[in-house]
Write a protein that holds these residues in place. Structure first.
Motif, PDB file in Angstrom:
ATOM      1  N   LYS A 177      53.609  34.325  45.720  1.00 41.06           N
ATOM      2  CA  LYS A 177      54.363  35.453  45.171  1.00 41.06           C
ATOM      3  C   LYS A 177      53.742  36.031  43.901  1.00 41.06           C
ATOM      4  O   LYS A 177      54.204  37.054  43.394  1.00 41.06           O
ATOM      5  CB  LYS A 177      55.808  35.028  44.897  1.00 41.06           C
ATOM      6  N   GLU A 178      52.699  35.384  43.388  1.00 42.43           N
ATOM      7  CA  GLU A 178      52.092  35.836  42.137  1.00 42.43           C
ATOM      8  C   GLU A 178      50.704  36.443  42.334  1.00 42.43           C
ATOM      9  O   GLU A 178      50.056  36.819  41.368  1.00 42.43           O
ATOM     10  CB  GLU A 178      51.974  34.654  41.160  1.00 42.43           C
TER      11      GLU A 178
ATOM     12  N   LEU B 242      40.673  39.732  49.441  1.00 44.16           N
ATOM     13  CA  LEU B 242      40.302  38.826  48.355  1.00 44.16           C
ATOM     14  C   LEU B 242      41.462  38.694  47.376  1.00 44.16           C
ATOM     15  O   LEU B 242      42.110  39.683  47.038  1.00 44.16           O
ATOM     16  CB  LEU B 242      39.063  39.348  47.621  1.00 44.16           C
ATOM     17  N   ILE B 243      41.707  37.478  46.925  1.00 48.92           N
ATOM     18  CA  ILE B 243      42.746  37.221  45.942  1.00 48.92           C
ATOM     19  C   ILE B 243      42.100  37.156  44.557  1.00 48.92           C
ATOM     20  O   ILE B 243      41.079  36.493  44.379  1.00 48.92           O
ATOM     21  CB  ILE B 243      43.460  35.875  46.235  1.00 48.92           C
ATOM     22  N   VAL B 244      42.674  37.877  43.606  1.00 47.49           N
ATOM     23  CA  VAL B 244      42.218  37.743  42.222  1.00 47.49           C
ATOM     24  C   VAL B 244      42.757  36.408  41.716  1.00 47.49           C
ATOM     25  O   VAL B 244      43.957  36.169  41.770  1.00 47.49           O
ATOM     26  CB  VAL B 244      42.731  38.893  41.344  1.00 47.49           C
ATOM     27  N   ARG B 245      41.860  35.526  41.259  1.00 46.12           N
ATOM     28  CA  ARG B 245      42.236  34.123  41.059  1.00 46.12           C
ATOM     29  C   ARG B 245      43.490  33.934  40.195  1.00 46.12           C
ATOM     30  O   ARG B 245      43.546  34.396  39.053  1.00 46.12           O
ATOM     31  CB  ARG B 245      41.080  33.326  40.447  1.00 46.12           C
ATOM     32  N   PRO B 246      44.482  33.204  40.744  1.00 45.92           N
ATOM     33  CA  PRO B 246      45.611  32.768  39.941  1.00 45.92           C
ATOM     34  C   PRO B 246      45.304  31.396  39.316  1.00 45.92           C
ATOM     35  O   PRO B 246      45.906  30.981  38.343  1.00 45.92           O
ATOM     36  CB  PRO B 246      46.743  32.662  40.961  1.00 45.92           C
ATOM     37  N   THR B 247      44.355  30.691  39.936  1.00 39.98           N
ATOM     38  CA  THR B 247      43.800  29.413  39.508  1.00 39.98           C
ATOM     39  C   THR B 247      42.665  29.146  40.488  1.00 39.98           C
ATOM     40  O   THR B 247      42.605  29.768  41.541  1.00 39.98           O
ATOM     41  CB  THR B 247      44.853  28.286  39.536  1.00 39.98           C
ATOM     42  N   SER B 248      41.744  28.252  40.157  1.00 41.02           N
ATOM     43  CA  SER B 248      40.485  28.210  40.909  1.00 41.02           C
ATOM     44  C   SER B 248      40.264  26.999  41.805  1.00 41.02           C
ATOM     45  O   SER B 248      39.156  26.791  42.289  1.00 41.02           O
ATOM     46  CB  SER B 248      39.307  28.315  39.925  1.00 41.02           C
TER      47      SER B 248
END
Length: 491
Positions: A87-88, A118-124
């Motif tokens: 959701k983020e 592509l997802i902009v990183r919420p964590t890697s």
């Protein structure tokens, strides 16, 4: 400078927001939910970075950098992880723009749709573990101890500068180990490093503990945390360290050949702190006059303000100030001599008070004649006249004293606002009237935890490490409990 800050007692939230802006730490950007960290604020963050980076490297970690973009398919490989962040996520669907045929600027080119979003990183975790598959083949490749300094994006609807923004800065460590024991030891080591940094650099006392299952990081087996208490009685999570077990190694097929030639999945950890530390620094120590900065993190530790009537006096004061600056710089102290004639001394005093400069020296012609200087400390707002003889060593001792004093004040506040309760009625009464950390019995079930959260907006901040066993009954369900946990309302 002319308009006073809102007071903490009148409106804590407005006081915080105004202080961040007026002290030139950050401001809202043109992009909704994002912030611009201004030079003064960024210089504090840089000091945090340097201290933490040194601590990481002393424990064998190396810095690397991984992509900002993560293929969507990566997030689906670890079920609880994707559920926790779905959701983020900000999603990139196209790779090109084109001129609008109607002449109204540019539009997304419908023919430039990505084959996979592509997802902009919420964590890697996902992109890093996909990389580790290529880096790890043998026990000789372990442990792999990597950290990266980066930005992340977690789409937020309600934002507050430093505390919760759509984009923020952080570091994230990701390590791989040959045994469960090694990975757990790493997780605990990094928690201790965060606690040491908070207490020794930020002058911020923290509780070390383990998160409940409901509050655990998505994809972790266990989440360790440090929790701090802010002046409004709310808690702030200031750092987390996660034992990932073999969850991500399994998801991305990261195996190593052990000494016996057998293939095994590696064991993982991840850990991070963010620019949320800036929010903690502000809310834990500052007052109605502005920032109160621990000397170790202050961009300017000492400011010298000249008080003069003519150019001749200014020249004499400048000569002495330059001498003091050189002495202090040799001792590692950052000093500013403010001889800007556009502002009067009173204005400068207010400005440096607002910005939290730990020590202010005021020097006039009479001071030079007497061989003295007025020294004001920001934390207590006290002043004294001190001999210029040995002033550099006096100030370094004073800075150490201020650092310790700020920590002790925050510790005393936490102790005064930590309460033990035994009934739900008492729990609600303390929560509504005082806030703070509340030590209470809990039956250990997610259902009870969720009901308490729904009814009170308080969450279990942590199960304290090394907490003593104590028989009791859950404040909500009345079921047996063998230890107290820490509840609080939180940011």
């Amino acid at each position: 400078m002319s308009k006073a800050l809102p007071t903490r007692s009148e409106n804590y939230s407005e006081w915080y927001n105004e202080l961040v802006k007026r002290a030139d730490l950050a401001e809202n950007s043109a992009v909704r939910g994002c912030m611009v960290i201004k030079p003064y604020g960024y210089s504090i963050w840089e000091k945090m970075q340097r201290a933490l980076d040194d601590m990481f490297k002393e424990t064998g970690h190396s810095n690397a950098y991984f992509p900002l973009f993560i293929p969507k398919s990566y997030l689906s490989k670890e079920a609880s992880h994707v559920e926790g962040f779905a959701k983020e996520c900000a999603v990139v669907t196209h790779y090109r723009l084109k001129n609008d045929p109607d002449g109204k600027g540019v539009i997304v080119d419908p023919d430039a749709k990505l084959e996979e979003e592509l997802i902009v990183r919420p964590t890697s975790e996902t992109v890093i573990w996909s990389t580790y598959k290529n880096w790890i083949q043998s026990y000789r490749d372990l442990p792999l101890l990597i950290n990266q300094w980066a930005n992340v994006v977690r789409w937020e609807m309600r934002t507050r500068l430093f505390l919760r923004t759509t984009e923020f800065l952080w570091q994230e460590g990701h390590t791989a180990h040959s045994t469960s024991g090694e990975a757990i030891a790493e997780t605990e080591q990094m928690l201790n490093i965060y606690a040491q940094f908070a207490e020794e650099w930020m002058a911020l006392p923290v509780l070390k503990g383990i998160k409940s299952a409901n509050e655990r990081f998505a994809g972790a087996v266990e989440t360790y945390c440090i929790e701090a208490l802010m002046q409004d009685g709310k808690a702030l999570q200031t750092g987390t360290s996660h034992f990932l077990g073999q969850n991500f190694a399994t998801a991305f097929d990261v195996k190593f050949q052990d000494k016996d030639g057998k293939l095994e999945y590696v064991w993982g950890t991840s850990w991070g702190v963010s620019t949320r530390l800036m929010g903690a620094l502000i809310m834990a120590h500052s007052d109605d006059s502005g920032l109160v900065l621990p000397p170790k993190l202050a961009p300017i530790q000492v400011v010298i303000v000249p008080i003069y009537k003519n150019e001749e006096q200014l020249a004499q004061i400048s000569e002495k100030a330059d001498e003091i600056k050189k002495q202090l710089k040799k001792l590692g102290v950052s000093v500013k001599f403010d001889n800007n004639d556009a502002y009067k001394p009173g204005y400068k005093f207010a400005e440096y008070e607002l910005k939290g400069v730990p020590v202010r020296l005021a020097m006039g012609a009479r001071d030079l004649e007497n061989g003295t200087v007025e020294v004001a400390r920001r934390d207590t707002k006290t002043k004294e006249t001190v001999s210029l003889e040995g002033i550099a060593l006096y100030i370094t001792d004073l800075l150490d004293n201020i650092q310790e004093s700020i920590y002790n004040k925050a510790l005393a506040f936490r102790e005064e606002n930590t309460f033990r309760v035994d009934t739900f009625e008492e729990f609600n009464s303390v929560l509504d009237s005082k806030g703070g950390f509340i030590l209470a019995h809990w039956d250990g079930t997610p259902e009870t935890e969720e009901k308490i959260k729904e009814e009170t907006k308080a969450t279990i901040r942590c199960i304290p490490l090394n907490a003593e066993e104590e028989s009791g009954v859950c404040i909500y369900s009345g079921k047996p409990s063998f230890r107290r946990v820490v509840f609080a309302r939180a940011y």
